[in-house]
Design an enzyme around this catalytic site. Structure first.
Site, PDB file in Angstrom:
ATOM      1  NE  ARG A 162      -8.253  -3.441   8.014  1.00  0.00           N
ATOM      2  CZ  ARG A 162      -7.724  -2.633   7.093  1.00  0.00           C
ATOM      3  NH1 ARG A 162      -8.077  -1.375   7.028  1.00  0.00           N
ATOM      4  NH2 ARG A 162      -6.860  -3.084   6.224  1.00  0.00           N
ATOM      5  CG  HIS A 220      -2.106  -5.344   6.369  1.00  0.00           C
ATOM      6  ND1 HIS A 220      -3.207  -6.098   6.009  1.00  0.00           N
ATOM      7  CD2 HIS A 220      -2.305  -4.103   5.826  1.00  0.00           C
ATOM      8  CE1 HIS A 220      -4.022  -5.361   5.280  1.00  0.00           C
ATOM      9  NE2 HIS A 220      -3.508  -4.148   5.164  1.00  0.00           N
ATOM     10  CD  GLN A 227      -1.131  -3.696   1.297  1.00  0.00           C
ATOM     11  OE1 GLN A 227      -2.244  -3.285   1.519  1.00  0.00           O
ATOM     12  NE2 GLN A 227      -0.547  -3.562   0.111  1.00  0.00           N
ATOM     13  CG  ASP A 236       2.162   1.842   6.920  1.00  0.00           C
ATOM     14  OD1 ASP A 236       1.335   2.596   6.377  1.00  0.00           O
ATOM     15  OD2 ASP A 236       1.836   0.943   7.724  1.00  0.00           O
ATOM     16  CB  CYS A 238       0.061  -0.812   2.606  1.00  0.00           C
ATOM     17  SG  CYS A 238       0.122   0.289   4.040  1.00  0.00           S
ATOM     18  NE  ARG A 268      -4.723  -6.129   0.467  1.00  0.00           N
ATOM     19  CZ  ARG A 268      -5.285  -5.409   1.439  1.00  0.00           C
ATOM     20  NH1 ARG A 268      -4.998  -4.126   1.547  1.00  0.00           N
ATOM     21  NH2 ARG A 268      -6.086  -5.972   2.334  1.00  0.00           N
TER      22      ARG A 268
HETATM   23  N1  NVA Z   1      -0.045   0.610   9.478  1.00  0.00           N
HETATM   24  C1  NVA Z   1      -1.301   1.049   8.930  1.00  0.00           C
HETATM   25  C2  NVA Z   1      -1.674   0.242   7.728  1.00  0.00           C
HETATM   26  C3  NVA Z   1      -2.967   0.650   7.081  1.00  0.00           C
HETATM   27  C4  NVA Z   1      -3.333  -0.197   5.912  1.00  0.00           C
HETATM   28  C5  NVA Z   1      -2.383   0.972  10.001  1.00  0.00           C
HETATM   29  O1  NVA Z   1      -2.436  -0.037  10.716  1.00  0.00           O
HETATM   30  O2  NVA Z   1      -3.155   1.928  10.136  1.00  0.00           O
HETATM   31  N1   CP Z   2      -3.869  -1.069   2.596  1.00  0.00           N
HETATM   32  C1   CP Z   2      -5.034  -1.283   3.229  1.00  0.00           C
HETATM   33  O1   CP Z   2      -5.236  -2.246   3.967  1.00  0.00           O
HETATM   34  O2   CP Z   2      -5.991  -0.354   2.920  1.00  0.00           O
HETATM   35  P1   CP Z   2      -7.394  -0.145   3.648  1.00  0.00           P
HETATM   36  O3   CP Z   2      -7.096   0.322   5.053  1.00  0.00           O
HETATM   37  O4   CP Z   2      -8.093   0.896   2.831  1.00  0.00           O
HETATM   38  O5   CP Z   2      -8.148  -1.447   3.673  1.00  0.00           O
END
Ligand code: NVA
Ligand code: CP
Length: 305
Positions: free
Chosen positions: A103, A130, A133, A221, A262, A290
């Site tokens: 990540r 993502h 997800q 989101d 998500c 997930r």
């Molecule tokens: N768009 C959000 C998704 C988190 C799971 C982010 O990147 O922070």
């Molecule tokens: N939806 C998601 O990726 O959650 P986290 O940021 O908690 O991993």
């Protein structure tokens, strides 16, 4: 299937179906206490340069349930945080482990990691995508609606990593996809180019009401993603009062329309508490899935079938 899961643009519709079918099987095994140690003795390195709850816990638990082991590497505490090149990290981890989940910020970092790693690399979120997800999201819609093809998926809000992956994933499985984003917050141009070549199944507009009409699954989101904390106030001024899933918007959707998020969710911002709680069962099914979807991905990439 390719060696890695970096973005849904790299998958064929058949790959996605195979992952979803395998995910259903993984869920069945787990619910019926059937041992499925397909990755016995294998190790997954998990690199996190951003925060996480779901991704970390579902990958680590999933790896354990598959008979393997997952180890957490924080970007800050490992040598990555001190500037060791990703090309070298890729080659080192390839000598110890059987897969890498990462990540991070730039998609190019994940692509470089995959290029230099001899083991599978899985994208656990970048600024661009993502994919894990959205595989869980498609699994959840299919579970609730018994099909995907022909249904309408609608996304309201920032054109971010979730939007990019939802557009590609939805279109690849034969859904109609509509997106409402404010001007200046559109999805990635590469994604829009792909979408515009999908036979008129995609629409991008500014008005959430137009996008939501006749939807079967509504998504949203956060207005400011991880890494955009400094823009939060400016973004609020653009999104507030318009880019929100609320009961007025839900009234325009098809009967039985699902709501997916998500998570983490900001109640009162991109979604009202009322709509969130009315659809909490679907949203937490999505979070659970997930685990099953990622077990499917790990098995297909790292296991011997
Ligand atoms: N768009 C959000 C998704 C988190 C799971 C982010 O990147 O922070
Ligand atoms: N939806 C998601 O990726 O959650 P986290 O940021 O908690 O991993």
């Amino acid at each position: 299937m390719q060696k890695d899961l970096l973005k849904l643009l790299d998958l064929t519709p058949a790959d996605i179906t195979k992952i979803l079918d395998t995910a259903d099987q993984m869920k069945y095994n787990q619910k019926h206490s059937l041992t499925h140690h397909y990755l016995e003795g294998k190790t997954l390195a998990m690199i996190f340069e951003k925060n996480s709850t779901r991704t970390r816990v579902s990958f680590e638990t999933g790896m354990y349930q598959l008979g393997g082991h997952a180890l957490f590497l924080s970007g800050k505490e490992s040598q990555i945080g001190r500037g060791e090149p990703i090309e070298d990290t890729a080659r080192v981890l390839s000598r110890y482990c059987d897969g890498i989940m990462i990540r991070t910020y730039g998609q190019e970092e994940v692509e470089t990691l995959a290029k230099y790693a001899s083991i599978p690399v899985i994208n656990g979120l970048t600024d661009f995508a993502h994919p894990c997800q959205v595989l869980a999201d498609l699994m959840t819609i299919r579970e609730h609606k018994s099909r995907l093809e022909g249904l309408k998926l609608c996304y309201i809000g920032d054109g971010n990593n979730m939007t990019n992956s939802l557009i590609v994933g939805g279109l690849k499985v034969g859904m109609e996809v509509s997106v409402a984003c404010p001007e200046g917050y559109d999805p990635d141009p590469k994604v829009l180019e792909f979408a515009q070549n999908c036979g008129g199944k995609f629409t991008l507009c500014r008005d959430p009401k137009e996008a939501a009409a006749g939807a079967d699954a509504m998504f949203t989101d956060v207005w400011a993603s991880m890494g955009q904390e400094g823009e939060a106030q400016a973004r609020r001024a653009v999104f507030e009062g318009v880019y929100q899933i609320n009961s007025e918007l839900m009234a325009l959707t098809n009967p039985g329309c699902m709501v997916q998020h998500c998570l983490p969710a900001h109640r009162g911002e991109e979604i009202t508490a009322e709509v969130f709680e009315a659809h909490a069962n679907e949203i937490f099914d999505e979070a659970e899935n997930r685990l099953h979807a990622q077990k499917a991905v790990m098995y297909l990439l790292m296991g011997e079938q």
